[in-house]
Design a protein around this motif. Structure first.
Motif, short mmCIF file in Angstrom:
data_model
loop_
_atom_site.label_atom_id
_atom_site.label_comp_id
_atom_site.label_asym_id
_atom_site.label_seq_id
_atom_site.Cartn_x
_atom_site.Cartn_y
_atom_site.Cartn_z
N GLN A 198 0.82 -1.21 0.00
CA GLN A 198 0.00 0.00 0.00
C GLN A 198 0.86 1.26 0.00
OE1 GLN A 198 -2.51 0.70 3.49
NE2 GLN A 198 -4.24 0.94 2.09
N ASP A 199 2.00 1.18 0.69
CA ASP A 199 2.92 2.32 0.75
C ASP A 199 4.28 1.86 0.30
OD1 ASP A 199 4.34 4.58 1.25
OD2 ASP A 199 4.00 4.60 3.42
N SER A 228 2.21 -3.43 5.14
CA SER A 228 1.72 -2.66 3.99
C SER A 228 1.16 -3.58 2.92
CB SER A 228 2.87 -1.82 3.41
OG SER A 228 2.42 -0.99 2.36
N LYS A 229 1.77 -4.74 2.76
CA LYS A 229 1.29 -5.73 1.80
C LYS A 229 -0.09 -6.26 2.23
CE LYS A 229 2.67 -10.14 -0.31
NZ LYS A 229 1.65 -11.02 0.25
N ALA A 231 -2.21 -4.71 4.15
CA ALA A 231 -3.15 -3.59 4.03
C ALA A 231 -3.63 -3.44 2.59
CB ALA A 231 -2.50 -2.31 4.51
N LYS A 232 -2.72 -3.60 1.63
CA LYS A 232 -3.10 -3.49 0.22
C LYS A 232 -4.01 -4.64 -0.19
CE LYS A 232 -1.36 -2.61 -4.42
NZ LYS A 232 -2.40 -3.40 -5.06
N GLU A 233 -3.68 -5.84 0.26
CA GLU A 233 -4.52 -6.99 -0.05
C GLU A 233 -5.93 -6.80 0.51
OE1 GLU A 233 -2.32 -10.17 1.60
OE2 GLU A 233 -0.96 -10.39 -0.12
N ALA A 235 -7.36 -3.89 1.22
CA ALA A 235 -7.99 -2.80 0.47
C ALA A 235 -8.46 -3.28 -0.89
CB ALA A 235 -7.02 -1.64 0.33
N ASP A 236 -7.65 -4.08 -1.56
CA ASP A 236 -8.03 -4.62 -2.87
C ASP A 236 -9.25 -5.52 -2.75
OD1 ASP A 236 -5.92 -3.25 -3.95
OD2 ASP A 236 -4.59 -5.01 -4.13
#
Length: 272
Positions: A198-199, A228-229, A231-233, A235-236
């Motif tokens: 994510q960042d 961050s990984k 968080a991105k997963e 969010a996706d």
């Protein structure tokens, strides 16, 4: 010289010249027509007795001197032996101190799977399990035996010092191998998370920590990248679910959802 002869005669002790002359007379024997030999025989007994006493004194003095020399040699050898034993004791103490230190105890718990080279762990275990030589004793009485004991103590001290150096080197090798694996795993994570965090600043921090080979910084950066990984997963996944909900709401009632697009198979080739 005349005065000396006169003094000797006054003291009742024959001079050197008289003793020599008497020895010649005794070897030649009595002169023809000489008087009774009793005084000469008495003097001869006196001279022989004095000589025997002198020889006995010399022998006794030589024995005492020899014993004094041997005692001195043994004393010097004992001091050298005690010094060698003290050096051995110092070496043994240094090895045991290193073996029982917090750093060594911690590194001995290292699992072979957490290092890049598992052989370093085996080497460390062997270095930590050496059998220390027995302490030498300086209880001999002869200098030669004490010298042998000192040589044995010196050899033992050298052996223990070598064991201590080997233990120190093995511990450092394990720590280095452990860091090598940490760096390798972090680098693999950095490459695997390209575009998946994510960042992206977290990956930049991880890259810098890898370059510095800073284990603490790497551990912190790895956690940030993984967070961050995740968080991105998340969010996706949420974005996908929302899009599906919006698409379902936009469809007319009773109309089935559009079919999912076909996934091309690169192994299938059209025939001409």
């Amino acid at each position: 010289m005349a005065d000396m002869k006169e003094n000797n005669m006054n003291d009742g002790v024959p001079s050197l010249d008289e003793a020599a002359a008497e020895a010649v007379r005794l070897s030649v024997g009595p002169r023809p027509g000489a008087g009774p030999e009793k005084p000469r025989k008495d003097r001869r007994r006196i001279i022989i007795g004095a000589a025997a006493v002198a020889v006995a004194v010399l022998v006794a003095g030589g024995v005492c001197a020899h014993r004094a020399y041997e005692s001195h040699q043994a004393s010097v050898a004992r001091q050298a032996c005690q010094s060698a034993v003290a050096d051995q004791a110092k070496a043994v103490k240094a090895y045991k101190t290193l073996l029982g230190s917090d750093a060594t105890v911690a590194v001995l718990k290292t699992d072979a799977k957490s290092v890049k080279d598992a052989k370093t762990v085996d080497t460390l275990k062997r270095a930590a399990a050496v059998r220390l030589p027995a302490m030498v004793k300086c209880d001999a009485s002869k200098a030669a035996d004490l010298d042998a004991a000192a040589a044995k103590a010196n050899k033992a001290a050298r052996t223990v010092k070598s064991d201590t150096k080997a233990l120190e080197t093995a511990a450092k090798a394990v720590e280095s191998s452990k860091l090598d694996k940490t760096v390798a795993d972090a680098d693999a994570l950095y490459k695997a998370t390209d575009g998946k965090v994510q960042d992206d600043k977290t990956r930049d921090a991880l890259k810098q920590a890898i370059a510095k080979r800073d284990a603490a910084a790497i551990a912190k950066a790895v956690k940030s990248v993984n967070d961050s990984k995740t968080a991105k997963e998340k969010a996706d996944a949420e974005a996908k679910a929302k899009a599906e909900q919006e698409a379902a709401a936009a469809r007319p009632p009773g109309r089935p959802p559009p079919p999912a697009p076909a996934i091309p198979n690169p192994t299938n080739k059209s025939r001409r």
